[in-house]
Enzyme design. Structure first.
Site, PDB file in Angstrom:
ATOM      1  N   LYS A  17       1.001  -1.162   0.107  1.00 29.24           N
ATOM      2  CA  LYS A  17       0.003   0.077  -0.096  1.00 29.24           C
ATOM      3  C   LYS A  17       0.858   1.308   0.243  1.00 29.24           C
ATOM      4  O   LYS A  17       2.105   1.285   0.183  1.00 29.24           O
ATOM      5  CB  LYS A  17      -0.898   0.102   1.092  1.00 29.24           C
ATOM      6  CG  LYS A  17      -0.242  -0.071   2.588  1.00 29.24           C
ATOM      7  CD  LYS A  17       0.457   0.945   3.120  1.00 29.24           C
ATOM      8  CE  LYS A  17       0.911   0.785   4.455  1.00 29.24           C
ATOM      9  NZ  LYS A  17       1.651   2.362   4.984  1.00 29.24           N
ATOM     10  N   PRO A 103       8.800  -3.804  -0.977  1.00 28.48           N
ATOM     11  CA  PRO A 103      10.204  -3.732   0.026  1.00 28.48           C
ATOM     12  C   PRO A 103      10.046  -3.929   1.551  1.00 28.48           C
ATOM     13  O   PRO A 103       9.001  -3.817   1.964  1.00 28.48           O
ATOM     14  CB  PRO A 103      10.634  -2.215  -0.250  1.00 28.48           C
ATOM     15  CG  PRO A 103       9.793  -1.802  -1.789  1.00 28.48           C
ATOM     16  CD  PRO A 103       8.542  -2.866  -1.477  1.00 28.48           C
ATOM     17  N   GLY A 106       9.842  -0.906   4.385  1.00 28.31           N
ATOM     18  CA  GLY A 106       9.964   0.549   3.685  1.00 28.31           C
ATOM     19  C   GLY A 106       8.551   1.095   3.656  1.00 28.31           C
ATOM     20  O   GLY A 106       8.392   2.041   2.927  1.00 28.31           O
ATOM     21  N   GLY A 110       4.487  -4.442   3.930  1.00 24.89           N
ATOM     22  CA  GLY A 110       4.791  -5.662   3.158  1.00 24.89           C
ATOM     23  C   GLY A 110       4.382  -6.904   4.317  1.00 24.89           C
ATOM     24  O   GLY A 110       3.900  -8.069   3.803  1.00 24.89           O
ATOM     25  N   GLY A 111       4.918  -6.624   5.570  1.00 24.77           N
ATOM     26  CA  GLY A 111       4.626  -7.788   6.434  1.00 24.77           C
ATOM     27  C   GLY A 111       3.200  -7.859   6.809  1.00 24.77           C
ATOM     28  O   GLY A 111       2.784  -8.926   7.014  1.00 24.77           O
ATOM     29  N   ALA A 113       0.681  -7.457   4.543  1.00 29.31           N
ATOM     30  CA  ALA A 113       0.415  -7.907   3.585  1.00 29.31           C
ATOM     31  C   ALA A 113       0.414  -9.841   3.473  1.00 29.31           C
ATOM     32  O   ALA A 113      -0.286 -10.320   3.057  1.00 29.31           O
ATOM     33  CB  ALA A 113       0.844  -7.692   2.149  1.00 29.31           C
ATOM     34  N   ASP A 145      -2.290  -2.339   9.645  1.00 28.59           N
ATOM     35  CA  ASP A 145      -2.469  -2.402   8.254  1.00 28.59           C
ATOM     36  C   ASP A 145      -2.849  -3.521   7.632  1.00 28.59           C
ATOM     37  O   ASP A 145      -3.121  -3.927   6.587  1.00 28.59           O
ATOM     38  CB  ASP A 145      -0.862  -1.965   7.565  1.00 28.59           C
ATOM     39  CG  ASP A 145      -0.311  -0.659   7.778  1.00 28.59           C
ATOM     40  OD1 ASP A 145      -1.358   0.218   7.943  1.00 28.59           O
ATOM     41  OD2 ASP A 145       0.827  -0.347   7.524  1.00 28.59           O
TER      42      ASP A 145
END
Length: 311
Positions: A17, A103, A106, A110-111, A113, A145
């Site tokens: 995102k 990334p 970043g 990502g984690g 997701a 998130d």
């Protein structure tokens, strides 16, 4: 739940995102900040394959540097699988293979997701049949998130970011991401913001009493107007991230000089997100950054949230 596993292997995908708008309130008594965010899911993906197993194990590969990703119970995908198993009463385990395209550390979730994809994959593997809303409630226990990674598209997040309201977004928005080799600690960036806001001087921005998404941001998303979004996109954490990593400011200035509509950090950084007029403008901007020696990624949004793929 102790019934036989319904499937041998399941493949799920979840997006990273960009926070196209992010306003941060003052820290509460528990140290956490109330925020208001406009999230957009973009085409940088985390893929998770779930296979039946007696225990909970994980392996990680990726098109990005994954050397810092934990391979034990500190991994968010493993934590998500364990949480779901506990919730449904499943007494087996799972082996997760994670392939990362977002990334690491970043500011792109990502984690989160990974956790969202693991929830969707394990739900299908174990035949749990939980609704998206139920998975979001579980995901919120893992991180603010995670619910958005399950929802995808475009949404407004309040509270700690996990209280979601879908937002209408027309058309396609093209982004160029400049990726850093070194991550930024989210708690440290928030602490930097708090310290900056507490400093002397009338020019120092103060924390809003009640964070809210700027209405023209939502209007730009509804109209699919990249130029309007470029003029209104904002992230309160940008200045804090730049204070910790001043060299990022030079990259932002390069992007703006080369025609980017805006340049902000995504989340707490250090990934920088540059909005372009269209796909061709994004490709030209990507060439410029690459020529300057920066690692880049061209993505677009909005895209769907966590979902199953045919293995």
């Amino acid at each position: 739940m102790s019934e036989a596993v319904l499937l041998e292997r399941v493949h799920a995908r979840a997006p990273g995102k960009i926070n196209v708008f992010f306003e941060v309130g003052p820290p509460g008594a528990d140290g956490y900040h109330e925020v208001a965010s406009a999230y957009q899911a973009v085409s940088a993906y985390e893929d998770v394959w779930a296979t039946a197993s007696d225990g909970f194990t994980v392996e990680v590969t990726g098109t990005v540097d994954v050397s810092g990703v934990p391979l034990d119970d500190g991994n968010l995908a493993v934590r998500a699988a364990r949480l779901l198993a506990e919730h449904i009463g499943y007494d087996g385990g799972v082996h997760l293979r994670v392939h990362k395209g977002v990334p690491v550390a970043g500011g792109m979730g990502g984690g989160s997701a990974d956790a969202a994809a693991a929830l969707v994959a394990c739900d299908a593997l174990w035949g749990a049949g939980l609704s998206t809303h139920e998975l979001q409630r579980l995901g919120a226990r893992l991180g603010a998130d995670v619910p958005f990674a399950l929802l995808g598209g475009t949404a407004v997040g309040t509270g700690r970011g996990e209280q979601l309201s879908p937002a209408l977004a027309r058309g396609r928005f093209d982004w160029v991401l400049v990726i850093s080799d070194e991550g930024l600690s989210t708690p440290e960036v928030y602490a930097e913001l708090d310290e900056y806001r507490s400093g002397p001087g009338a020019h120092v921005p103060r924390a809003p009493a009640r964070p809210a998404v700027f209405p023209p941001v939502l209007q730009a998303l509804r109209q699919g107007d990249a130029r309007m979004l470029g003029a209104t996109a904002h992230n309160d954490l940008t200045d804090a991230a730049l204070r910790r990593r001043p060299e990022l400011d030079d990259i932002i200035n390069l992007g703006l000089d080369e025609g980017a509509l805006t340049g902000i950090v995504s989340g707490s950084g250090p990934t920088l997100a540059f909005l372009a007029d269209d796909e061709q403008a994004a490709l030209a901007l990507q060439v410029t950054f690459s020529a300057a020696g920066h690692q880049t990624l061209h993505v677009h949004g909005p895209v769907p949230g966590a979902h199953l793929l045919t293995s």
